[in-house]
Design a protein around this motif. Structure first.
Motif, PDB file in Angstrom:
ATOM      1  N   VAL A   2      -4.751  28.827  46.152  1.00 34.35           N
ATOM      2  CA  VAL A   2      -5.338  27.898  45.173  1.00 34.35           C
ATOM      3  C   VAL A   2      -6.705  27.388  45.638  1.00 34.35           C
ATOM      4  CG1 VAL A   2      -3.181  27.145  44.125  1.00 34.35           C
ATOM      5  CG2 VAL A   2      -4.082  25.916  46.116  1.00 34.35           C
ATOM      6  N   VAL A   7      -7.316  22.046  39.762  1.00 34.95           N
ATOM      7  CA  VAL A   7      -5.965  21.563  39.456  1.00 34.95           C
ATOM      8  C   VAL A   7      -6.089  20.167  38.860  1.00 34.95           C
ATOM      9  CG1 VAL A   7      -3.709  20.967  40.429  1.00 34.95           C
ATOM     10  CG2 VAL A   7      -5.019  22.875  41.398  1.00 34.95           C
ATOM     11  N   PHE A  24      -1.905  20.186  46.630  1.00 32.83           N
ATOM     12  CA  PHE A  24      -2.928  21.137  46.175  1.00 32.83           C
ATOM     13  C   PHE A  24      -4.251  20.909  46.908  1.00 32.83           C
ATOM     14  CE2 PHE A  24      -0.145  21.743  42.399  1.00 32.83           C
ATOM     15  CZ  PHE A  24      -0.158  23.129  42.352  1.00 32.83           C
ATOM     16  N   VAL A  81      -4.773  25.086  36.994  1.00 33.77           N
ATOM     17  CA  VAL A  81      -3.406  24.551  37.083  1.00 33.77           C
ATOM     18  C   VAL A  81      -3.395  23.171  36.455  1.00 33.77           C
ATOM     19  CG1 VAL A  81      -1.516  23.880  38.629  1.00 33.77           C
ATOM     20  CG2 VAL A  81      -3.041  25.775  39.271  1.00 33.77           C
ATOM     21  N   ALA A 224       2.571  27.410  40.773  1.00 35.19           N
ATOM     22  CA  ALA A 224       1.173  27.668  40.413  1.00 35.19           C
ATOM     23  C   ALA A 224       0.646  28.963  41.019  1.00 35.19           C
ATOM     24  CB  ALA A 224       0.307  26.498  40.885  1.00 35.19           C
TER      25      ALA A 224
END
Ligand code: HXC
Ligand code: NAP
Length: 256
Positions: A2, A7, A24, A81, A224
């Motif tokens: 990620v 996000v 995250f 996300v 995710a």
């Protein structure tokens, strides 16, 4: 996986949602959060590091949601996300709830989730975006004094399933993450009125402990990620097995 992805966590300024946002951020994502209270937004942005963006919106107000999401996308780019987790709760039997009391929780949890997903859709990085709705065991375990939350979260899970079907062809996955009893959170604090029953509550969980926000964050990262690329429309408990029966036992203990 990620790193440098955008996000956005709606209601991401405390508790489980902030824990997910931190998960995250620690994985290198650009994280945006919004909620109602400026002091909470400021503290969350400070905790989330240099790549964080904060905004103010009440998820019950469509125009506020639309503006906060547009501002996040403008600042951080298309949304890879989306986590929708704003919620409200209090213990009250249905006969003690005014229409506004019932409506305030349904307005935050269910209508709010619709507003967040509806206005984020045009800003999603498609194909490939992942949406995670934060649900609750009340969605399928009936609980006394929780009529508003039970009805609202059941609706959230049906939104998850319906939009997984509608938005799958656009390459958008939609899943529900269902925390169990998570220690040190506002939600648990409001439900576990008698704090001396904490250990007894933990014993109603098959894994014999209360959850931690990090337990939820790790599963959000999985949902995710590319590892979950063929997972959509799922309602996934993160509860040590609590929803198999312990949730019902626990609610009996809380009110006895
Ligand atoms: C009966 C109540 C009540 C209570 C509020 N109301 N508390 N009715 N019993 N204990 C009524 C009010 O009288 C009012 O109705 C209506 O609800 C709205 O109240 P307000 O305070 O004006 O609303 P608002 O300021 O918008 O706040 C919303 C809220 C509040 C939901 C009431 O608690 C809130 O902001 N909560 C956010 C934080 C939170 O709850 N976190 C926990 C999430 S945990 P009238 O008719 O008088 O106007 C979760 C699941 C946990 O979701 C699961 C664990 C297993
Ligand atoms: P929390 O700390 O109270 O988190 C709620 C978040 O939503 C806060 O950031 C709050 O910030 C925001 N919020 C509330 N009302 C809002 C509104 N109208 N508009 C925008 N933002 C709003 O609660 P939590 O216990 O960690 O719960 C987080 C999520 O997990 C919720 O979806 C809850 O249903 C779910 N859950 C929790 C548990 C648990 O054990 N705690 C169990 C199952 C499910 P502001 O106050 O600044 O708006």
């Amino acid at each position: 996986m990620v790193e440098n992805k955008h996000v956005l966590v709606a209601g991401g300024t405390s508790g489980i949602n902030l824990g997910i946002a931190k998960g995250f951020a620690a994985a290198g994502a650009k994280v945006s959060v919004f909620s109602r209270k400026q002091d909470k937004v400021d503290a969350a942005v400070a905790a989330l590091g240099a790549k964080a963006h904060g905004g103010i919106a009440d998820v019950r107000e469509p125009e506020q949601v639309k503006a906060a999401i547009a501002a996040a996308a403008e600042a951080q780019g298309p949304i890879d996300v989306l986590v929708s987790g704003a919620a409200g709760n209090f213990l009250a039997p249905a006969v003690a709830m005014s229409p506004n009391a019932f409506g305030s929780v349904v307005g935050i949890d269910l209508n709010g989730t619709f507003h967040v997903l509806r206005f984020a859709f045009e800003h999603l990085n498609k194909p490939g975006a992942s949406i995670i709705n934060i649900s609750a065991p009340q969605a399928w375990v009936p609980m006394i004094a929780q009529a508003h939350v039970c009805a609202a979260k059941a609706g959230v899970d049906m939104l998850t399933k319906t939009l997984a079907m509608e938005w799958g062809p656009a390459g958008v996955r939609v899943n529900s993450l269902v925390p169990g009893p998570i220690e040190g959170t506002e939600g648990m604090d409001r439900l576990l009125v008698d704090k001396s029953k904490k250990q007894a509550l933990a014993k109603t969980v098959p894994l014999q402990r209360l959850g931690q926000v990090e337990d939820c964050a790790d599963v959000a990262l999985f949902l995710a990620s590319d590892a979950a690329r063929y997972v959509s429309g799922v309602v996934l408990p993160v509860d040590g097995g609590w929803s198999l029966g312990g949730a019902t036992i626990a609610m009996g203990q809380m009110f006895s």
